[in-house]
Enzyme design. Structure first.
Site, PDB file in Angstrom:
ATOM      1  N   LYS A 171       0.742  -1.199   0.051  1.00  0.00           N
ATOM      2  CA  LYS A 171       0.236  -0.156  -0.033  1.00  0.00           C
ATOM      3  C   LYS A 171       0.988   1.245  -0.172  1.00  0.00           C
ATOM      4  CE  LYS A 171      -1.529   2.290   3.546  1.00  0.00           C
ATOM      5  NZ  LYS A 171      -1.523   3.623   2.795  1.00  0.00           N
ATOM      6  N   GLY A 222       7.108   4.909   8.487  1.00  0.00           N
ATOM      7  CA  GLY A 222       6.155   5.930   8.595  1.00  0.00           C
ATOM      8  C   GLY A 222       6.425   6.664  10.043  1.00  0.00           C
ATOM      9  N   SER A 223       5.363   7.497  10.501  1.00  0.00           N
ATOM     10  CA  SER A 223       5.792   7.696  11.827  1.00  0.00           C
ATOM     11  C   SER A 223       5.694   6.894  13.037  1.00  0.00           C
ATOM     12  CB  SER A 223       4.730   8.981  11.945  1.00  0.00           C
ATOM     13  OG  SER A 223       3.463   8.306  11.988  1.00  0.00           O
ATOM     14  N   THR A 224       6.409   7.349  13.937  1.00  0.00           N
ATOM     15  CA  THR A 224       6.318   6.548  15.278  1.00  0.00           C
ATOM     16  C   THR A 224       4.894   6.517  15.728  1.00  0.00           C
ATOM     17  OG1 THR A 224       8.427   7.272  15.670  1.00  0.00           O
ATOM     18  CG2 THR A 224       7.182   6.662  17.594  1.00  0.00           C
ATOM     19  N   THR A 226       2.069   6.173  14.158  1.00  0.00           N
ATOM     20  CA  THR A 226       1.399   5.445  13.373  1.00  0.00           C
ATOM     21  C   THR A 226       1.984   3.766  13.412  1.00  0.00           C
ATOM     22  OG1 THR A 226       0.940   6.822  11.445  1.00  0.00           O
ATOM     23  CG2 THR A 226       0.462   4.463  10.920  1.00  0.00           C
ATOM     24  N   GLY A 227       3.483   3.692  13.820  1.00  0.00           N
ATOM     25  CA  GLY A 227       4.134   2.719  13.926  1.00  0.00           C
ATOM     26  C   GLY A 227       3.646   1.821  15.255  1.00  0.00           C
ATOM     27  N   GLU A 244       9.880   0.837  10.388  1.00  0.00           N
ATOM     28  CA  GLU A 244      11.077   1.958  10.322  1.00  0.00           C
ATOM     29  C   GLU A 244      10.447   3.413  10.622  1.00  0.00           C
ATOM     30  OE1 GLU A 244      14.121   1.758  10.212  1.00  0.00           O
ATOM     31  OE2 GLU A 244      14.586  -0.536   9.423  1.00  0.00           O
TER      32      GLU A 244
HETATM   33  P1  NAD Z   1       2.353   8.176   8.497  1.00  0.00           P
HETATM   34  O1  NAD Z   1       2.749   7.366   9.503  1.00  0.00           O
HETATM   35  O2  NAD Z   1       1.281   9.083   8.497  1.00  0.00           O
HETATM   36  O3  NAD Z   1       2.172   7.093   7.275  1.00  0.00           O
HETATM   37  C1  NAD Z   1       2.939   6.102   6.621  1.00  0.00           C
HETATM   38  C2  NAD Z   1       1.989   5.052   6.121  1.00  0.00           C
HETATM   39  O4  NAD Z   1       1.143   4.308   6.925  1.00  0.00           O
HETATM   40  C3  NAD Z   1       1.017   5.538   5.012  1.00  0.00           C
HETATM   41  O5  NAD Z   1       1.012   4.642   3.963  1.00  0.00           O
HETATM   42  C4  NAD Z   1      -0.126   5.668   5.684  1.00  0.00           C
HETATM   43  O6  NAD Z   1      -1.393   5.936   4.718  1.00  0.00           O
HETATM   44  C5  NAD Z   1      -0.254   4.496   6.469  1.00  0.00           C
HETATM   45  N1  NAD Z   1      -0.986   4.665   7.539  1.00  0.00           N
HETATM   46  C6  NAD Z   1      -1.677   5.768   8.104  1.00  0.00           C
HETATM   47  N2  NAD Z   1      -2.358   5.227   9.539  1.00  0.00           N
HETATM   48  C7  NAD Z   1      -2.236   3.858   9.542  1.00  0.00           C
HETATM   49  C8  NAD Z   1      -2.559   3.093  10.500  1.00  0.00           C
HETATM   50  N3  NAD Z   1      -3.451   3.445  11.494  1.00  0.00           N
HETATM   51  N4  NAD Z   1      -2.208   1.511  10.315  1.00  0.00           N
HETATM   52  C9  NAD Z   1      -1.594   1.413   9.180  1.00  0.00           C
HETATM   53  N5  NAD Z   1      -1.261   2.162   8.275  1.00  0.00           N
HETATM   54  C10 NAD Z   1      -1.559   3.323   8.540  1.00  0.00           C
HETATM   55  O7  NAD Z   1       3.882   8.808   7.893  1.00  0.00           O
HETATM   56  P2  NAD Z   1       4.131   9.721   6.820  1.00  0.00           P
HETATM   57  O8  NAD Z   1       3.609  11.097   7.204  1.00  0.00           O
HETATM   58  O9  NAD Z   1       3.577   9.152   5.409  1.00  0.00           O
HETATM   59  O10 NAD Z   1       5.603   9.700   6.668  1.00  0.00           O
HETATM   60  C11 NAD Z   1       6.504  10.595   7.428  1.00  0.00           C
HETATM   61  C12 NAD Z   1       7.034   9.717   8.781  1.00  0.00           C
HETATM   62  O11 NAD Z   1       7.753   8.821   8.227  1.00  0.00           O
HETATM   63  C13 NAD Z   1       8.095  10.590   9.371  1.00  0.00           C
HETATM   64  O12 NAD Z   1       7.982  10.449  10.936  1.00  0.00           O
HETATM   65  C14 NAD Z   1       9.431  10.071   9.012  1.00  0.00           C
HETATM   66  O13 NAD Z   1      10.392  10.087   9.927  1.00  0.00           O
HETATM   67  C15 NAD Z   1       9.157   8.518   8.998  1.00  0.00           C
HETATM   68  N6  NAD Z   1       9.883   7.794   8.163  1.00  0.00           N
HETATM   69  C16 NAD Z   1      10.754   6.952   8.520  1.00  0.00           C
HETATM   70  C17 NAD Z   1      11.612   6.095   7.765  1.00  0.00           C
HETATM   71  C18 NAD Z   1      12.567   5.265   8.250  1.00  0.00           C
HETATM   72  O14 NAD Z   1      13.190   4.255   7.483  1.00  0.00           O
HETATM   73  N7  NAD Z   1      12.775   5.095   9.534  1.00  0.00           N
HETATM   74  C19 NAD Z   1      11.690   6.634   6.301  1.00  0.00           C
HETATM   75  C20 NAD Z   1      11.001   7.473   5.910  1.00  0.00           C
HETATM   76  C21 NAD Z   1      10.053   8.104   6.841  1.00  0.00           C
END
Ligand code: NAD
Length: 475
Positions: A171, A222-224, A226-227, A244
């Site tokens: 996704k 993604g973000s912490t 959401t993680g 990550e």
């Molecule tokens: P995000 O967490 O908002 O979204 C990431 C993904 O998760 C998207 O595809 C989103 O649609 C999906 N998502 C949203 N809510 C969800 C849920 N409840 N369950 C499952 N999936 C869900 O992050 P973002 O704004 O897209 O990205 C920016 C963040 O990602 C920053 O915090 C950045 O530091 C982090 N990031 C980390 C790495 C790494 O390798 N450590 C790399 C790139 C970005």
């Protein structure tokens, strides 16, 4: 080139349309320019079923057979790299050459990962028995990726998961779905049906995926915040996870550096991709002896930076990728201004309705200012003065994050000592933003859980089966 082309999901090797569609916005204009399908439960179920059905044959192909397919998939990107790069700029905003850099790196990455192997580990070979550990594919993997590196971060999951014998449902971020939908389309005749499925959707699709019982593993970037939700959802059935997550990386600049030599590299380490990089420098600690000189040099670079539409020649920095992130960064800057902090604002940005923010330095703010403690993920960088090594190490480590960090010094031995005190998954000495297919990448503290890349990353797409084989003598 027609960017409004028809985009479809790829499920079981076939194009799939949906009743509803959503807009994709060009962040350089704020205008929608393409529509993509909105997948729901039915499409997710179909994709998981297809991935499950494809598993036995994909596993039976073995490493050699899968390697051939993946290398063919990488090669299929090459003749389309310019098309993909333009699509990348339109949906993500990054300047063309750098967008093409990510597409080309993606193709290289697939080949490099596909050439890796996970042979059995022999953990005992005694008179009585041989004990081996085999690395078995987990099953169907859910891959969830963000919008800042939409191609490469997807490939960090696709390549190791598939070479290890898993199948996948991916996704993309709702903000950047086009490149991965297009990749899946290019691979429809190359990868066996069902091995790689891509479904785009709105915010509800992520939680739908993490709740789906058909997945053996969720690989998430993604973000912490959401993680944590992903981890919670995965805990219900003890599904495997790799996370990550975010970072608030500190770079420590010692007084013996040659400012003229390092300034540009430090600048790009903070602002590449308009600072929307998990491993960008987000706090720059500069020794007081060189603080003014380095600050002035960074400010000069900020004033010379060309911020604009990534399709225009000469653009160095594109817009913020999406409206919510733009609003977040703007409010962080407004908060810093209200707090009375000194902001050094770089070159003017175009007035096109796009999500542009000038490169902004914050001159020695207090350590507890939100612009220091929060992950900005946008072009606002606090410069912080220090005089004592113990103090700066403590300040650098004073974060819930632990993704990466850097130490800059002419004395590499001293830098190495300091590097060893940083609580981060990666530390660079006199460098930044480096990673490679064979090098493990992991976040410490709340920056992640598990590893991507390298042999460790590959192993995370397998489960260990330990087999005890008796020797003739013992029978
Ligand atoms: P995000 O967490 O908002 O979204 C990431 C993904 O998760 C998207 O595809 C989103 O649609 C999906 N998502 C949203 N809510 C969800 C849920 N409840 N369950 C499952 N999936 C869900 O992050 P973002 O704004 O897209 O990205 C920016 C963040 O990602 C920053 O915090 C950045 O530091 C982090 N990031 C980390 C790495 C790494 O390798 N450590 C790399 C790139 C970005």
């Amino acid at each position: 080139m027609d960017f409004s082309a028809h985009y479809t999901l790829t499920i079981n090797g076939k194009p799939v349309e949906t009743a509803t569609q959503m807009d994709v916005v060009n962040p350089a204009t704020g205008q929608a320019f393409a529509k993509v399908p909105v997948a729901g439960q039915a499409e997710l179920d179909a994709a998981v079923d297809a991935a499950k059905a494809a598993l036995p044959a994909w596993k039976a192909l073995g490493w050699e057979g899968r390697r051939e397919k993946l290398i063919a998939a990488a090669r299929a990107i090459e003749p389309h790299s310019e098309e993909l790069a333009r699509l990348f700029v339109m949906e993500q905003g990054r300047p063309y050459d750098m967008a093409k850099g990510e597409v080309d790196l993606g193709a290289y990455w697939i080949k490099a990962v596909a050439r890796q192997d996970l042979s059995d580990d022999v953990v005992e070979d005694s008179d009585t028995r041989k004990v081996i550990v085999r690395h078995e594919p987990l099953g169907v993997v859910a891959a969830i990726v963000p919008w800042n590196f939409p191609v490469l971060l997807a490939i960090w999951k696709i390549a190791p998961a598939l070479i290890a014998g898993n199948t996948m449902v991916l996704k993309p971020s709702p903000f950047t779905p086009l490149c991965t939908l297009r990749l899946a389309e290019l691979w429809r005749d190359i990868l066996p049906a069902g091995v790689f499925n891509v479904i785009s959707g709105e915010n509800e699709l992520g939680p739908m995926m993490t709740a789906h019982p058909g997945f053996a593993k969720i690989s998430f970037t993604g973000s912490t915040a959401t993680g944590k939700r992903v981890m919670e959802a995965a805990s219900r059935d003890l599904r495997r996870i790799t996370l990550e997550l975010g970072g608030n990386d500190a770079a420590i600049i010692m007084p013996d550096v040659d400012v003229a030599k390092v300034a540009q590299k430090l600048f790009f380490g903070a602002f590449y991709n308009s600072a929307q990089i998990c491993i960008a420098t987000k706090r720059m600690y500069i020794h007081e002896d060189i603080y003014d000189e380095l600050r002035d040099e960074l400010f000069r670079l900020a004033r010379e930076a060309v911020v604009g539409d990534g399709l225009q020649q000469g653009t160095m920095f594109g817009p913020i990728q999406n409206r919510p992130q733009f609003d977040r960064v703007m409010s962080l800057i407004a908060g810093a201004r209200e707090q009375g902090l000194t902001l050094l604002e770089g070159s003017a940005v175009p007035d096109t309705g796009g999500y542009f923010i000038p490169i902004t330095l914050v001159d020695n703010p207090p350590e507890d200012a939100p612009v220091v403690t929060e992950e900005a993920f946008g072009p606002v960088l606090p410069l912080l003065k220090f005089s004592d090594v113990d103090d700066v190490v403590a300040r650098a480590n004073n974060s819930e994050y632990g993704l990466a960090g850097a130490v800059w010094s002419d004395d590499v031995d001293q830098a190495f000592e300091i590097a060893n005190r940083l609580e981060t998954g990666t530390v660079w000495i006199n460098d930044n933003l480096q990673n490679a297919p064979h090098i493990p990448f992991a976040g410490a503290k709340q920056s992640g859980y598990g590893v991507e890349n390298g042999a460790e990353g590959l192993r995370e797409f397998t489960w260990p089966r330990t087999v005890f084989i008796p020797k003739a003598k013992a029978r």
